[in-house]
Scaffold this motif. Structure first.
Motif, PDB file in Angstrom:
ATOM      1  N   GLY A  84       0.444  -1.102   0.141  1.00  0.00           N
ATOM      2  CA  GLY A  84      -0.052  -0.150   0.642  1.00  0.00           C
ATOM      3  C   GLY A  84       1.342   1.107   0.253  1.00  0.00           C
ATOM      4  N   LYS A  85       1.930   1.163   0.253  1.00  0.00           N
ATOM      5  CA  LYS A  85       2.951   2.960   0.221  1.00  0.00           C
ATOM      6  C   LYS A  85       3.145   3.074  -1.549  1.00  0.00           C
ATOM      7  CE  LYS A  85       6.637   0.500   3.349  1.00  0.00           C
ATOM      8  NZ  LYS A  85       7.751   0.225   3.306  1.00  0.00           N
ATOM      9  N   TRP A  86       2.575   2.682  -2.240  1.00  0.00           N
ATOM     10  CA  TRP A  86       2.136   3.731  -3.481  1.00  0.00           C
ATOM     11  C   TRP A  86       1.064   4.779  -2.775  1.00  0.00           C
ATOM     12  CZ3 TRP A  86      -2.766   4.296  -5.411  1.00  0.00           C
ATOM     13  CH2 TRP A  86      -3.677   3.929  -5.060  1.00  0.00           C
ATOM     14  N   ASP A  87       0.106   4.794  -2.189  1.00  0.00           N
ATOM     15  CA  ASP A  87      -1.103   5.397  -1.681  1.00  0.00           C
ATOM     16  C   ASP A  87      -0.498   6.546  -0.459  1.00  0.00           C
ATOM     17  OD1 ASP A  87      -2.846   6.673  -1.065  1.00  0.00           O
ATOM     18  OD2 ASP A  87      -4.210   4.681  -0.265  1.00  0.00           O
ATOM     19  N   THR A  88       0.321   7.361  -1.446  1.00  0.00           N
ATOM     20  CA  THR A  88       0.699   8.915  -0.922  1.00  0.00           C
ATOM     21  C   THR A  88      -0.158   9.151   0.013  1.00  0.00           C
ATOM     22  OG1 THR A  88       1.207  10.229  -2.374  1.00  0.00           O
ATOM     23  CG2 THR A  88       2.923   9.094  -1.892  1.00  0.00           C
ATOM     24  N   CYS A  89      -1.183   9.489   0.026  1.00  0.00           N
ATOM     25  CA  CYS A  89      -2.229  10.406   0.706  1.00  0.00           C
ATOM     26  C   CYS A  89      -2.267   9.025   1.513  1.00  0.00           C
ATOM     27  CB  CYS A  89      -3.562  10.842  -0.117  1.00  0.00           C
ATOM     28  SG  CYS A  89      -3.094  11.845  -1.159  1.00  0.00           S
ATOM     29  N   GLY A  90      -3.057   8.099   0.974  1.00  0.00           N
ATOM     30  CA  GLY A  90      -2.796   6.757   2.290  1.00  0.00           C
ATOM     31  C   GLY A  90      -2.288   7.369   3.334  1.00  0.00           C
ATOM     32  N   LEU A  91      -0.752   6.909   3.203  1.00  0.00           N
ATOM     33  CA  LEU A  91       0.907   6.980   4.515  1.00  0.00           C
ATOM     34  C   LEU A  91       0.519   8.112   5.271  1.00  0.00           C
ATOM     35  CD1 LEU A  91       3.523   5.373   1.980  1.00  0.00           C
ATOM     36  CD2 LEU A  91       2.722   4.261   4.038  1.00  0.00           C
ATOM     37  N   LEU A  92       0.940   9.588   4.387  1.00  0.00           N
ATOM     38  CA  LEU A  92       0.440  10.525   5.312  1.00  0.00           C
ATOM     39  C   LEU A  92      -1.155  10.093   6.709  1.00  0.00           C
ATOM     40  CD1 LEU A  92       0.537  13.291   2.737  1.00  0.00           C
ATOM     41  CD2 LEU A  92       2.451  12.519   4.764  1.00  0.00           C
ATOM     42  N   THR A  93      -2.005   9.768   5.659  1.00  0.00           N
ATOM     43  CA  THR A  93      -3.200   9.462   7.044  1.00  0.00           C
ATOM     44  C   THR A  93      -2.898   9.037   7.805  1.00  0.00           C
ATOM     45  OG1 THR A  93      -4.156   8.361   5.443  1.00  0.00           O
ATOM     46  CG2 THR A  93      -4.829  10.714   5.619  1.00  0.00           C
TER      47      THR A  93
END
Length: 195
Positions: free
Chosen positions: A168-177
């Motif tokens: 899931g590290k492709w999801d930069t917004c998800g990583l931030l939240t």
């Protein structure tokens, strides 16, 4: 975060080498402020030329999730509108012989896996999809296998790109939240940042 490990659905065959980004989404559609509506225009000129006989127009492929292509798919300009248009049409993964590097990177940024396999495997899958458009397909990024009905073959993907998708590290917004508390804690220690 949004992990991408298994993509299931029907497939859509798109035959031809060197299908470039201008064919995927013609330049006149690049003036948009958002990517909304690009799915309707994917392959617009090719679809007009084929008068309803393009795979993206045929009723049997309208709910397809996996696009099966040939060599050097996505070559040409670096426009991110191309994978955006494909995704907004409904495609969640692409299986091909090879991909242009920038197109591959743009797809990865959006969480769209682009995996490769031999031209023989691609031809077999495309033929199966022509003969039976309702056939079920499964792309497994953990085992690196593509299943199309009873036909199965291995696929390849760079280990770094694969890891980004499966973790899931492709999801930069998800990583931030997901890491908001850690971000706030770091921000309080920065001498130049005040709230």
């Amino acid at each position: 975060m949004s992990q991408r490990t298994i993509i299931k659905g029907t497939g859509i065959p798109l035959i031809g080498n060197d299908i470039d980004t201008d064919r995927i989404i013609p330049a006149r559609f690049l003036r948009c402020v958002t990517f909304d509506g690009l799915g309707e225009q994917v392959f617009a000129d090719d679809r007009i030329a084929l008068k309803g006989e393009h795979p993206f127009d045929l009723p049997q492929y309208q709910k397809a999730k996996i696009l099966v292509v040939n060599a050097n798919f996505g070559c040409g300009s670096s426009r991110e509108h191309a994978p955006q248009a494909i995704a907004r049409w409904g495609i969640e993964a692409i299986v091909g012989e090879s991909f242009a590097e920038i197109f591959f990177g743009n797809c990865l940024t959006m969480g769209i896996p682009c995996v490769t396999t031999s031209s023989g495997n691609i031809k077999s899958i495309q033929n199966l999809l022509h003969g039976n458009p309702d056939i079920s397909m499964t792309l497994d990024l953990e085992t690196l296998k593509i299943q199309c009905g009873h036909y199965s073959s291995s696929v390849k993907m760079d280990s770094g790109a694969r890891s980004m998708l499966t973790t899931g590290k492709w999801d930069t917004c998800g990583l931030l939240t997901k890491n908001i508390d850690q971000i706030k804690a770091t921000a309080t220690k920065l001498p130049y940042l005040t709230w």
